[in-house]
Design an enzyme around this catalytic site. Sequence first.
Site, PDB file in Angstrom:
ATOM      1  CG  ASP A   1      22.002 -28.112  23.325  1.00  0.00           C
ATOM      2  OD1 ASP A   1      21.600 -28.727  24.328  1.00  0.00           O
ATOM      3  OD2 ASP A   1      21.232 -27.617  22.483  1.00  0.00           O
TER       4      ASP A   1
ATOM      5  CE  LYS B   1      16.884 -27.801  25.368  1.00  0.00           C
ATOM      6  NZ  LYS B   1      17.401 -29.179  25.279  1.00  0.00           N
TER       7      LYS B   1
ATOM      8  CG  ASP C   1      15.336 -31.597  27.185  1.00  0.00           C
ATOM      9  OD1 ASP C   1      14.447 -32.437  27.422  1.00  0.00           O
ATOM     10  OD2 ASP C   1      15.651 -31.236  26.036  1.00  0.00           O
TER      11      ASP C   1
ATOM     12  CE  LYS D   1      13.881 -34.477  24.225  1.00  0.00           C
ATOM     13  NZ  LYS D   1      15.020 -33.571  24.418  1.00  0.00           N
TER      14      LYS D   1
ATOM     15  CG  ASP E   1      13.850 -47.402  33.093  1.00  0.00           C
ATOM     16  OD1 ASP E   1      13.251 -48.495  33.218  1.00  0.00           O
ATOM     17  OD2 ASP E   1      15.083 -47.315  33.072  1.00  0.00           O
ATOM     18  CB  ILE E   2       9.715 -49.703  34.818  1.00  0.00           C
ATOM     19  CG1 ILE E   2      10.855 -49.655  35.839  1.00  0.00           C
ATOM     20  CG2 ILE E   2       9.964 -50.756  33.756  1.00  0.00           C
ATOM     21  CD1 ILE E   2      10.967 -50.931  36.673  1.00  0.00           C
TER      22      ILE E   2
ATOM     23  CG  ASN F   1      10.037 -48.423  41.618  1.00  0.00           C
ATOM     24  OD1 ASN F   1       9.505 -47.782  42.515  1.00  0.00           O
ATOM     25  ND2 ASN F   1      11.158 -49.100  41.780  1.00  0.00           N
ATOM     26  CB  THR F   2      13.275 -46.935  36.979  1.00  0.00           C
ATOM     27  OG1 THR F   2      13.412 -48.280  37.419  1.00  0.00           O
ATOM     28  CG2 THR F   2      14.639 -46.380  36.634  1.00  0.00           C
TER      29      THR F   2
ATOM     30  CB  THR G   1      10.978 -32.868  15.870  1.00  0.00           C
ATOM     31  OG1 THR G   1      12.167 -32.649  16.626  1.00  0.00           O
ATOM     32  CG2 THR G   1       9.828 -32.150  16.523  1.00  0.00           C
TER      33      THR G   1
ATOM     34  NE  ARG H   1      22.005 -26.258  16.494  1.00  0.00           N
ATOM     35  CZ  ARG H   1      21.565 -27.225  15.715  1.00  0.00           C
ATOM     36  NH1 ARG H   1      22.412 -27.845  14.905  1.00  0.00           N
ATOM     37  NH2 ARG H   1      20.303 -27.588  15.744  1.00  0.00           N
TER      38      ARG H   1
HETATM   39  O1  C5P Z   1      20.353 -25.236  18.432  1.00  0.00           O
HETATM   40  P1  C5P Z   1      18.868 -25.421  18.401  1.00  0.00           P
HETATM   41  O2  C5P Z   1      18.104 -24.109  18.515  1.00  0.00           O
HETATM   42  O3  C5P Z   1      18.393 -26.249  17.236  1.00  0.00           O
HETATM   43  O4  C5P Z   1      18.589 -26.227  19.736  1.00  0.00           O
HETATM   44  C1  C5P Z   1      17.308 -26.685  20.065  1.00  0.00           C
HETATM   45  C2  C5P Z   1      17.341 -27.388  21.376  1.00  0.00           C
HETATM   46  O5  C5P Z   1      16.066 -27.979  21.572  1.00  0.00           O
HETATM   47  C3  C5P Z   1      18.352 -28.522  21.472  1.00  0.00           C
HETATM   48  O6  C5P Z   1      18.768 -28.579  22.834  1.00  0.00           O
HETATM   49  C4  C5P Z   1      17.558 -29.735  21.093  1.00  0.00           C
HETATM   50  O7  C5P Z   1      18.036 -30.906  21.696  1.00  0.00           O
HETATM   51  C5  C5P Z   1      16.181 -29.396  21.661  1.00  0.00           C
HETATM   52  N1  C5P Z   1      15.076 -30.062  21.021  1.00  0.00           N
HETATM   53  C6  C5P Z   1      14.805 -29.967  19.660  1.00  0.00           C
HETATM   54  N2  C5P Z   1      13.737 -30.612  19.115  1.00  0.00           N
HETATM   55  C7  C5P Z   1      12.960 -31.357  19.895  1.00  0.00           C
HETATM   56  C8  C5P Z   1      13.208 -31.465  21.263  1.00  0.00           C
HETATM   57  C9  C5P Z   1      14.295 -30.801  21.793  1.00  0.00           C
HETATM   58  O8  C5P Z   1      15.506 -29.285  18.940  1.00  0.00           O
HETATM   59  N3  C5P Z   1      11.914 -31.945  19.356  1.00  0.00           N
END
Ligand code: C5P
Length: 228
Positions: free
Chosen positions: A10, A32, A58, A60, A63-64, A66-67, A117, A208
């Site tokens: 990230d 990722k 990732d 996510k 949208d509609i 077709n898009t 979440t 992280r």
């Molecule tokens: O740094 P950390 O281990 O918290 O990163 C988790 C990764 O998983 C991040 O890229 C975060 O956007 C993603 N993620 C999440 N919870 C979700 C969906 C994705 O932490 N429900």
Amino acid sequence: MTKKLIAAIDTPELARAGALVRDLAPHCGLVKLGLEFFLRHGPAGFVQAAQGQPVFLDLKLHDIPNTVAGAVRSLLPLGAEMLTIHAGGGSKMIAAAAAAAGSAVWRPKLLAVTVLTSLDDAALAEIGIGGGASAQVLRLARMALDNGADGLVCSAHEIAPLRDALGARPILVVPGIRPAGAALGDQARVMTPEQAVRAGADYIVVGRPITEAPDPAAAAAAIAAHIR
Ligand code: C5P
């Protein structure tokens, strides 16, 4: 090295992403990349950072139909192993995304995000969804799988109810993972890598605790060793 570990890269910085991919790829199944990186560097940056390693892209999509189908087709040449869509886009959107993914020679796995979440029951009520997060997760999960999704992104605490309801078939990819003693950051309800894999996760996503470690490769290797 374990295929079950996904390292979340990230960062919006191209050079740092490339260095992390190079250092972490030997220890994990996939890396990722997400919106933060992709919106700044686009497909060219993806190719440069990925260096041919397997990537979970990732974005996510939501949208509609077709898009979203068009967006999936636009992503196919990148060869990502996994793509994400929001199940809340509805059955037709999911089916359109699955059909678009299925048109590729190399078919990426399509994972559905059910309820973010970051949304609790009160936040869901605010957007008109009563009945709570657990029921909504299960409803969207069933719909996603019935319409061609290969799996789900879910929190560690959703693994057991999803496996009970849906069995072994869906791929479950689980973020919110913290090795014992690691800083939680903004993650609230976490599991350790071992707990999540034992509960039935096919893949765990760790960001992280790896990328902010003094030695990211060693941190990834340690997690891989724990779940091997
Ligand atoms: O740094 P950390 O281990 O918290 O990163 C988790 C990764 O998983 C991040 O890229 C975060 O956007 C993603 N993620 C999440 N919870 C979700 C969906 C994705 O932490 N429900």
